[in-house]
Design a protein around this motif. Structure first.
Motif, PDB file in Angstrom:
ATOM      1  N   GLY A 157       0.818  -1.217   0.000  1.00 41.98           N
ATOM      2  CA  GLY A 157       0.000   0.000   0.000  1.00 41.98           C
ATOM      3  C   GLY A 157       0.845   1.256   0.000  1.00 41.98           C
ATOM      4  N   GLY A 158       1.944   1.227   0.743  1.00 43.37           N
ATOM      5  CA  GLY A 158       2.837   2.376   0.782  1.00 43.37           C
ATOM      6  C   GLY A 158       3.464   2.651  -0.563  1.00 43.37           C
ATOM      7  N   TYR A 159       3.869   1.585  -1.247  1.00 43.67           N
ATOM      8  CA  TYR A 159       4.502   1.766  -2.556  1.00 43.67           C
ATOM      9  C   TYR A 159       3.520   2.360  -3.562  1.00 43.67           C
ATOM     10  CZ  TYR A 159       8.206   0.938  -5.904  1.00 43.67           C
ATOM     11  OH  TYR A 159       9.216   1.117  -6.812  1.00 43.67           O
ATOM     12  N   LEU A 160       2.278   1.852  -3.527  1.00 41.21           N
ATOM     13  CA  LEU A 160       1.267   2.347  -4.457  1.00 41.21           C
ATOM     14  C   LEU A 160       0.807   3.761  -4.121  1.00 41.21           C
ATOM     15  CD1 LEU A 160      -0.868  -0.889  -4.875  1.00 41.21           C
ATOM     16  CD2 LEU A 160       0.421   0.267  -6.681  1.00 41.21           C
ATOM     17  N   SER A 161       1.109   4.238  -2.916  1.00 36.10           N
ATOM     18  CA  SER A 161       0.678   5.573  -2.487  1.00 36.10           C
ATOM     19  C   SER A 161       1.673   6.663  -2.863  1.00 36.10           C
ATOM     20  CB  SER A 161       0.469   5.598  -0.962  1.00 36.10           C
ATOM     21  OG  SER A 161      -0.546   4.693  -0.579  1.00 36.10           O
ATOM     22  N   GLN A 162       2.769   6.293  -3.506  1.00 35.26           N
ATOM     23  CA  GLN A 162       3.766   7.296  -3.870  1.00 35.26           C
ATOM     24  C   GLN A 162       3.229   8.259  -4.932  1.00 35.26           C
ATOM     25  OE1 GLN A 162       8.057   5.632  -4.094  1.00 35.26           O
ATOM     26  NE2 GLN A 162       6.714   3.928  -4.628  1.00 35.26           N
ATOM     27  N   LYS A 163       3.839   9.430  -4.996  1.00 37.20           N
ATOM     28  CA  LYS A 163       3.500  10.420  -6.014  1.00 37.20           C
ATOM     29  C   LYS A 163       4.199  10.057  -7.324  1.00 37.20           C
ATOM     30  CE  LYS A 163       1.076  13.370  -3.457  1.00 37.20           C
ATOM     31  NZ  LYS A 163      -0.322  13.731  -3.742  1.00 37.20           N
ATOM     32  N   ASN A 164       3.851   8.895  -7.817  1.00 38.84           N
ATOM     33  CA  ASN A 164       4.470   8.372  -9.030  1.00 38.84           C
ATOM     34  C   ASN A 164       3.374   8.127 -10.057  1.00 38.84           C
ATOM     35  OD1 ASN A 164       5.541   6.621 -11.051  1.00 38.84           O
ATOM     36  ND2 ASN A 164       7.101   5.873  -9.636  1.00 38.84           N
ATOM     37  N   GLN A 165       3.337   8.951 -11.089  1.00 42.42           N
ATOM     38  CA  GLN A 165       2.258   8.876 -12.078  1.00 42.42           C
ATOM     39  C   GLN A 165       2.189   7.516 -12.760  1.00 42.42           C
ATOM     40  OE1 GLN A 165       4.556  11.903 -14.201  1.00 42.42           O
ATOM     41  NE2 GLN A 165       3.971  10.883 -16.120  1.00 42.42           N
ATOM     42  N   PHE A 175      13.190   4.073   0.653  1.00 45.99           N
ATOM     43  CA  PHE A 175      13.187   5.322  -0.095  1.00 45.99           C
ATOM     44  C   PHE A 175      13.138   5.018  -1.586  1.00 45.99           C
ATOM     45  CE2 PHE A 175      15.484   5.530   3.820  1.00 45.99           C
ATOM     46  CZ  PHE A 175      15.018   6.677   4.435  1.00 45.99           C
ATOM     47  N   TRP A 176      12.353   5.834  -2.333  1.00 46.56           N
ATOM     48  CA  TRP A 176      12.303   5.678  -3.780  1.00 46.56           C
ATOM     49  C   TRP A 176      12.242   7.039  -4.425  1.00 46.56           C
ATOM     50  CZ3 TRP A 176      13.331   1.757  -6.920  1.00 46.56           C
ATOM     51  CH2 TRP A 176      13.315   0.462  -6.395  1.00 46.56           C
ATOM     52  N   GLN A 177      13.069   7.199  -5.424  1.00 50.19           N
ATOM     53  CA  GLN A 177      13.080   8.416  -6.219  1.00 50.19           C
ATOM     54  C   GLN A 177      11.763   8.533  -6.982  1.00 50.19           C
ATOM     55  OE1 GLN A 177      16.201   8.353  -9.119  1.00 50.19           O
ATOM     56  NE2 GLN A 177      16.706  10.498  -8.829  1.00 50.19           N
ATOM     57  N   LEU A 178      11.331   9.758  -7.230  1.00 51.52           N
ATOM     58  CA  LEU A 178      10.103   9.990  -7.985  1.00 51.52           C
ATOM     59  C   LEU A 178      10.442  10.419  -9.413  1.00 51.52           C
ATOM     60  CD1 LEU A 178       7.946  11.816  -5.295  1.00 51.52           C
ATOM     61  CD2 LEU A 178       7.937   9.398  -5.911  1.00 51.52           C
ATOM     62  N   PRO A 179       9.545  10.166 -10.372  1.00 56.16           N
ATOM     63  CA  PRO A 179       9.831  10.495 -11.775  1.00 56.16           C
ATOM     64  C   PRO A 179      10.102  11.972 -12.017  1.00 56.16           C
ATOM     65  CG  PRO A 179       7.907   9.068 -11.613  1.00 56.16           C
ATOM     66  CD  PRO A 179       8.250   9.489 -10.222  1.00 56.16           C
ATOM     67  N   THR A 180       9.611  12.826 -11.131  1.00 55.63           N
ATOM     68  CA  THR A 180       9.832  14.268 -11.292  1.00 55.63           C
ATOM     69  C   THR A 180      11.248  14.692 -10.932  1.00 55.63           C
ATOM     70  OG1 THR A 180       8.856  14.487  -9.083  1.00 55.63           O
ATOM     71  CG2 THR A 180       7.415  14.931 -10.963  1.00 55.63           C
ATOM     72  N   PRO A 182      12.543  10.663  -1.710  1.00 58.62           N
ATOM     73  CA  PRO A 182      11.843  10.722  -0.430  1.00 58.62           C
ATOM     74  C   PRO A 182      11.527   9.340   0.131  1.00 58.62           C
ATOM     75  CG  PRO A 182      10.295  11.123  -2.206  1.00 58.62           C
ATOM     76  CD  PRO A 182      11.657  10.979  -2.844  1.00 58.62           C
ATOM     77  N   ALA A 183      11.143   9.324   1.408  1.00 59.43           N
ATOM     78  CA  ALA A 183      10.724   8.078   2.059  1.00 59.43           C
ATOM     79  C   ALA A 183       9.401   7.610   1.456  1.00 59.43           C
ATOM     80  CB  ALA A 183      10.563   8.307   3.555  1.00 59.43           C
ATOM     81  N   VAL A 184       9.229   6.299   1.372  1.00 54.04           N
ATOM     82  CA  VAL A 184       7.948   5.723   0.944  1.00 54.04           C
ATOM     83  C   VAL A 184       6.914   6.026   2.038  1.00 54.04           C
ATOM     84  CG1 VAL A 184       6.787   3.549   0.385  1.00 54.04           C
ATOM     85  CG2 VAL A 184       9.112   3.962  -0.412  1.00 54.04           C
TER      86      VAL A 184
END
Length: 666
Positions: A257-265, A431-436, A445-447
């Motif tokens: 759920g945390g992974y899917l909640s990221q600001k990742n289009q 932590f995962w980088q965002l496409p932006t 940022p942190a997941v």
């Protein structure tokens, strides 16, 4: 944007404030769009109903002469129905005893030993549906580690592919696995193997036979809660035997759920019609979390049909939408593209391609865009075909990727290559980088299911009060993680648990992070003398050095690894007397210093020390591939402590040019 503090700065505690991703108020424990789903069991029933007829697990047909055909799929309904039958068959056979843990946890261990395939996931789902605890076994653990796992868990039942059936029975015959009583084979076995199992008192059952048993003896779904133990995931040991991280269904659900909640289009838009390629070992939490995450969006999953040698063929047939990997895999793509450019005989074409690469990198750095209106169709769409031509986003974790490789592949594949960090103990979350963020060399940022802080490491001169080159605040310290995806303890290992989790529930990662001005993180070091190679394997250099020191040719040893490389190098101070005897036997003359420069001597000593390494059961990735022979003792160069231990950081600085040259030389 990156991470923002949610508490005050705490220098008196020798740590930073606590941080979360800028858009997170409350840590995620599950699915925002499925609030009624609180367990993996409920998640599977949800996706079975939601995507019933959609293609789910695909296996590529192997044709005559080992040629490859098309992918053939089972639907979501078919796969999860098979999982239910598998669990019912196990219950009917009564081969999974109940074990109670030190904290009153209930375990029913089921072993899985095999390469990625449909059956692996179906067993994993069976465990989630009926509350069993999956124990993933894999070859790189080694026989001693597997023996330890069997002894610790008293594992009775294991699912295996044919080659692992043979291996399991061989070890059972040597009394390695006394608790083993039942093997379910994914593949048909010979009569000889059946007779061997019978003699050893092991019940050997074929996969299809178990499905029929389950179909004939249905069992009601049990009550499963978030605290039900999903997996005992063993981390590969470095200086010690592997530790079994206890992961609950609630932990895993929070991670997904945390992974899917990221600001990742790309994650938000993912759904039926998309495809995912699974080839990293399912025994590792990184792949395990990812396949369940894409399943929650109705994505089809295709399995690798072989090793890296057929990966390009698989990708072109499957045409996945997403690709995850470790740096070692991405380095292969990087090398292949670079080599193909260098082989172009027309200098004008070479010049155009290099200008196109420079132009796209410039646009990426300045505008954050991965595509180009002219060059993509002309050049880069050809490079995209290496990964199927349809990939929207790549993900890399397991070890730091070289910024040069990451940036190049972003422009070559016309899509983000997002860097991340996670660990078994946090269900791959961190932590995962965002496409932006188009930058390379940082982990974003942190997941949303975790928060973190940096804690001072004074012995390495990393503190929360550190400044950057122009005086700006740049806190550095050990990265500590807390949140609902974090594990509770190691199985039957309270000492290791206490070393990993402190009294406030913080998981100490051992990674040293640096907080950038925009709130993103960069991993800059390891707190302990343990590091990862680019393929994600942990290495304990001190253990290797101690083994090499048993060689007659070695007086002192320094083993070094670069997290962007997939092999080790070393600096060896040879035993003077023995190197001179060796030189004489080879007909080589010269001073001691000259002998240390001799290539034939270097190759012979490298061979001899790695022979000692193999005798001491070092893995292939633990053997140094290149060495420098140093005629001067570390002690006289002030590279040892008073107790004669190597000062690793000063040694790395002192030998930096030599180490870099060892990696450059082919």
């Amino acid at each position: 944007m990156g991470n923002v503090p949610i508490t005050e700065f705490r220098p008196e505690r020798k740590e930073t404030a606590i941080y979360r991703a800028w858009y997170v108020d409350e840590l995620v424990k599950g699915f925002k769009d499925w609030p009624e789903v609180t367990t993996l069991q409920e998640m599977l029933l949800k996706i079975k109903a939601l995507y019933a007829d959609k293609p789910f697990l695909g296996t590529r047909e192997i044709l005559h002469g080992n040629k490859r055909g098309s992918y053939h799929y089972k639907s979501y309904h078919e796969v999860i129905s098979i999982s239910e039958k598998i669990a019912c068959g196990l219950i009917h056979l009564n081969v999974i005893p109940v074990t109670k843990g030190e904290r009153e946890e209930i375990f029913q261990f089921v072993g899985i030993n095999g390469k990625n395939r449909e059956e692996w996931i179906e067993v994993d789902f069976a465990c989630s549906l009926y509350g069993f605890t999956a124990v993933a076994l894999y070859d790189t653990l080694g026989p001693d580690a597997l023996k330890h796992i069997f002894e610790q868990t008293e594992l009775t039942t294991v699912f295996c592919s044919f080659d692992q059936v043979v291996q399991m029975l061989s070890c059972k015959g040597k009394n390695y696995y006394p608790s083993l009583k039942c093997i379910i084979s994914f593949d048909r076995v010979t009569k000889e193997i059946e007779n061997q199992a019978l003699k050893l008192g092991v019940k050997l059952i074929h996969w299809n036979e178990l499905i029929k048993l389950g179909e004939a003896h249905p069992q009601p779904l049990p009550k499963v809660t978030p605290s039900t133990i999903y997996a005992l995931n063993y981390t590969s040991g470095t200086t010690s035997l592997p530790k079994g991280a206890i992961l609950s269904q609630g932990n895993m659900l929070a991670a997904i759920g945390g992974y899917l909640s990221q600001k990742n289009q790309y994650l938000q838009e993912m759904g039926p019609g998309d495809c995912y390629f699974t080839y990293l070992p399912l025994a590792h939490i990184y792949e395990r979390m990812f396949y369940q995450m894409v399943a929650c969006r109705g994505v089809a999953i295709g399995f690798a049909s072989g090793g890296l040698d057929v990966m390009e063929s698989d990708l072109n047939e499957l045409k996945p939408s997403f690709l995850i990997g470790v740096p070692r895999v991405y380095n292969r793509f990087f090398d292949k593209i670079k080599n193909s450019i260098n082989r172009i005989s027309d200098p004008k074409k070479q010049k155009i391609i290099k200008e196109a690469i420079d132009e796209k990198i410039h646009r990426l750095r300045n505008d954050g865009v991965y595509v180009h209106p002219k060059y993509d169709e002309l050049i880069f769409n050809n490079f995209k075909q290496l990964i199927g031509g349809r990939v929207k986003c790549c993900f890399t974790s397991g070890a730091p990727i070289s910024p040069e490789v990451a940036e190049f592949l972003k422009v070559a594949f016309c899509c983000p290559v997002l860097e991340g960090m996670g660990m078994t103990e946090t269900c791959a979350m961190g932590f995962w980088q965002l496409p932006t963020d188009p930058n390379s060399g940082r982990i974003g940022p942190a997941v949303p299911c975790i928060e973190f802080k940096l804690v001072d490491v004074p012995e390495m001169n990393y503190t929360c009060l550190d400044k950057g080159p122009t005086g700006e605040p740049q806190p550095r310290g050990e990265m500590c993680i807390r949140g609902p995806s974090a594990f509770s303890s190691y199985y039957k290992n309270p000492k290791a648990t206490a070393e990993m989790i402190d009294s406030e529930g913080w998981v100490h990662t051992g990674d040293v992070g640096q907080l950038n001005l925009d709130g993103t993180l960069r991993i800059i070091d390891r707190k302990k003398h343990i590091f990862k190679l680019s393929q994600g394997e942990y290495v304990a250099p001190e253990k290797i050095e101690n083994i090499y020191l048993t060689s007659n040719y070695v007086s002192e040893a320094f083993v070094h690894g670069d997290s962007t490389k997939d092999y080790l190098v070393g600096v060896i101070v040879p035993d003077r007397e023995n190197i001179e005897v060796l030189a004489e036997s080879l007909g080589i003359k010269g001073t001691y210093e000259e002998l240390c420069q001799n290539q034939q001597i270097k190759e012979r000593i490298l061979h001899e020390i790695n022979k000692v390494g193999k005798q001491n059961k070092l893995h292939g990735f633990e053997l140094v591939k290149k060495i420098h022979l140093e005629p001067v003792s570390f002690l006289t160069q002030n590279l040892c402590t008073a107790s004669m231990k190597l000062k690793r950081t000063p040694a790395t600085i002192h030998y930096k040019p030599i180490l870099e040259n060892l990696y450059k030389c082919q």
